[in-house]
Design an enzyme around this catalytic site. Structure first.
Site, mmCIF file in Angstrom:
data_model
loop_
_atom_site.group_PDB
_atom_site.id
_atom_site.type_symbol
_atom_site.label_atom_id
_atom_site.label_comp_id
_atom_site.label_asym_id
_atom_site.label_seq_id
_atom_site.Cartn_x
_atom_site.Cartn_y
_atom_site.Cartn_z
ATOM 1 N N GLU A 151 0.846 -1.202 0.000
ATOM 2 C CA GLU A 151 0.000 0.000 0.000
ATOM 3 C C GLU A 151 0.875 1.243 0.000
ATOM 4 O O GLU A 151 2.001 1.234 0.501
ATOM 5 C CB GLU A 151 -0.936 -0.004 1.221
ATOM 6 N N PHE A 152 0.326 2.316 -0.582
ATOM 7 C CA PHE A 152 1.024 3.594 -0.636
ATOM 8 C C PHE A 152 0.065 4.696 -0.189
ATOM 9 O O PHE A 152 -0.249 5.617 -0.944
ATOM 10 C CB PHE A 152 1.538 3.871 -2.045
ATOM 11 N N LEU A 253 9.776 18.290 0.027
ATOM 12 C CA LEU A 253 10.865 19.248 0.216
ATOM 13 C C LEU A 253 10.422 20.359 1.162
ATOM 14 O O LEU A 253 10.822 21.513 1.002
ATOM 15 C CB LEU A 253 11.312 19.828 -1.132
ATOM 16 N N GLY A 256 11.176 20.737 8.365
ATOM 17 C CA GLY A 256 10.401 20.677 9.599
ATOM 18 C C GLY A 256 11.183 20.018 10.707
ATOM 19 O O GLY A 256 12.417 19.961 10.670
ATOM 20 N N CYS A 263 5.007 4.778 8.929
ATOM 21 C CA CYS A 263 5.708 4.200 7.773
ATOM 22 C C CYS A 263 7.201 4.516 7.749
ATOM 23 O O CYS A 263 8.025 3.610 7.834
ATOM 24 C CB CYS A 263 5.055 4.680 6.478
ATOM 25 N N LYS A 266 9.595 3.127 10.622
ATOM 26 C CA LYS A 266 9.616 1.655 10.625
ATOM 27 C C LYS A 266 10.239 1.109 9.342
ATOM 28 O O LYS A 266 11.054 0.179 9.381
ATOM 29 C CB LYS A 266 8.185 1.138 10.778
#
Length: 436
Positions: A151-152, A253, A256, A263, A266
């Site tokens: 999954e994305f 880009l 922060g 995701c 991990k």
């Protein structure tokens, strides 16, 4: 087609609801009876924009149902998706596959007739082979195929990402399994969504490689932001300039406090562990992991720098706890490290988040919990914006200034314009931009 979804966590629930919305008959299975009871009452256990509506719509239409019994969800299914948790093991960083293996055993015991078993969870290279070996203990090879279908989904935009993806990746070994998966995704491919069919190992690695590459982009622009601060350059202009290069692109880009979530932390650790185990260590990804970990805690130093004094005994307001806006996910959120670092320096911390207050309580302790942003700011010696929630961007800045005991605002998401903040009388610190 008939689909069973094993696991109703973030990936499983979003995927199951979206498959139902595409017209399939979907049964979501979870071993947690409390979660299933809530879902049957229409209560969504996670915050994701649009998810409640899509679940309600498909339950009403009879295409989506929930059960605690694998024996109810799996028999007769064309495809069974395994979407259970794969947390990193604390000792070596590898994904913990206990839940995947247990799900595979349950599916093998319950399936009837030929079934495509789909690894939807993010799993290491070679997991499809492991799942196949587990199923082979009780089933003949002619009764199943194991497929990798990573999954994305971006939290906060998962519905759109599922229904309008850049691509669908399917790793399989037989034409029969490929045909089933083509049928599953036909409503999307009919709309022009590309379907890439690979071998399972390549599909598994595509997921990790994609997330690691995006993490590298984030780590890179964060380091460039530090260079900007020391040279007088503006990271906004630098990011725009390099992002206009089609070989680079503008996404990911935004500087922060470091990446977090379910995701990137991990998956980068898993890729590092897999690369080391294979004898081909990924030095770039290793460096990004280290850089990101250091960056999160170093953000507390910016508060002291902006205040021009130690934070010991100061009251600091932290606005935003989740790892990004439009989710209640606290996993690996920069706020966890930032709050801890401020407390280590002796600060008294008050926090607020629009959606993540309850989810944050197991991760963040010994703080004051404010009912809204303005309550958090009241009498604080400085404020820190950690998460880019729109409601913080829309705050009444004159009111903010009046509530703070000192007009110090550390903006880790660059929500405001430095020149405007100076004109308003703030001591304003942002990321990668020259001070006005």
């Amino acid at each position: 087609m008939r689909i069973a979804m094993i696991g109703t966590g973030y990936v499983g629930l979003v995927s199951g609801a979206c498959f139902a919305d595409l017209g399939h008959d979907v049964v979501c299975v979870d071993i947690d009876p409390r979660k299933i009871e809530k879902l049957e009452r229409g209560e969504i256990p996670i915050y994701e924009p649009g998810l409640e509506e899509i679940v309600s719509r498909n339950v009403t239409a009879g295409r989506l149902s929930f059960t605690t019994e694998v024996s109810e969800g799996v028999p007769g299914a064309d495809a069974v998706f395994i979407a259970v948790g794969t947390p990193p093991r604390p000792d070596d960083g590898h994904a913990d596959l206990r839940f995947v293996h247990a799900a595979a055993e349950g599916v093998a015991a319950a399936m009837t007739g030929y079934t495509v078993i789909v690894d939807k969870s993010t799993v290491p290279v070679g997991t499809a082979r492991e799942v196949s070996q587990i199923v082979a203990r009780t089933r003949d090879a002619s009764e199943y195929d194991v497929v990798s279908n990573p999954e994305f989904l971006r939290e906060g935009a998962a519905i759109e990402d599922f229904l309008k993806p850049d691509r669908v990746v399917v790793g399989c070994r037989t034409e029969k399994a490929a045909a089933i998966m083509q049928g599953v995704y036909k409503p999307l491919t009919d709309q022009g969504v590309p379907l890439l069919i690979t071998d399972p190992e390549s599909a598994e690695l595509i997921k990790y490689a994609a997330n690691a590459f995006l993490a590298v982009k984030i780590g890179f622009i964060n380091e460039i932001a530090d260079v900007c601060e020391r040279t007088g350059a503006d990271v906004r202009q630098v990011a725009k300039g390099i992002g206009m290069d089609t070989r680079i692109g503008p996404k990911f880009l935004m500087p922060g406090p470091g990446y977090g979530g379910s995701c990137f932390p991990k998956d980068t650790l898993e890729l590092v562990a897999t690369a080391r185990k294979s004898g081909a260590p990924s030095r770039i990804v290793e460096a990004v992991v280290e850089s990101n970990d250091n960056r999160k805690r170093s953000m507390a130093d910016r508060v002291a720098d902006a205040m021009g004094a130690p934070v010991d005994g100061a009251r600091i307001a932290v606005l935003g706890l989740t790892f990004k806006a439009e989710t209640d996910d606290m996993r690996e959120s920069p706020a966890i490290d930032i709050v801890a670092a401020l407390q280590d320096k002796g600060a008294n911390v008050v926090v607020h988040d629009p959606k993540g207050m309850e989810a944050a309580k197991p991760f963040i302790r010994d703080v004051d919990w404010a009912e809204n942003a303005y309550a958090a700011l009241d009498s604080a010696d400085a404020a820190v914006i950690v998460t880019e929630w729109s409601e913080y961007r829309m705050m009444d800045l004159e009111r903010v200034k009046g509530l703070l005991s000192k007009p110090v605002l550390v903006d880790l998401r660059n929500l405001f314009d430095p020149a405007d903040m100076k004109d308003r009388g703030f001591v304003y610190s942002s990321v990668g931009r020259p001070a006005e």
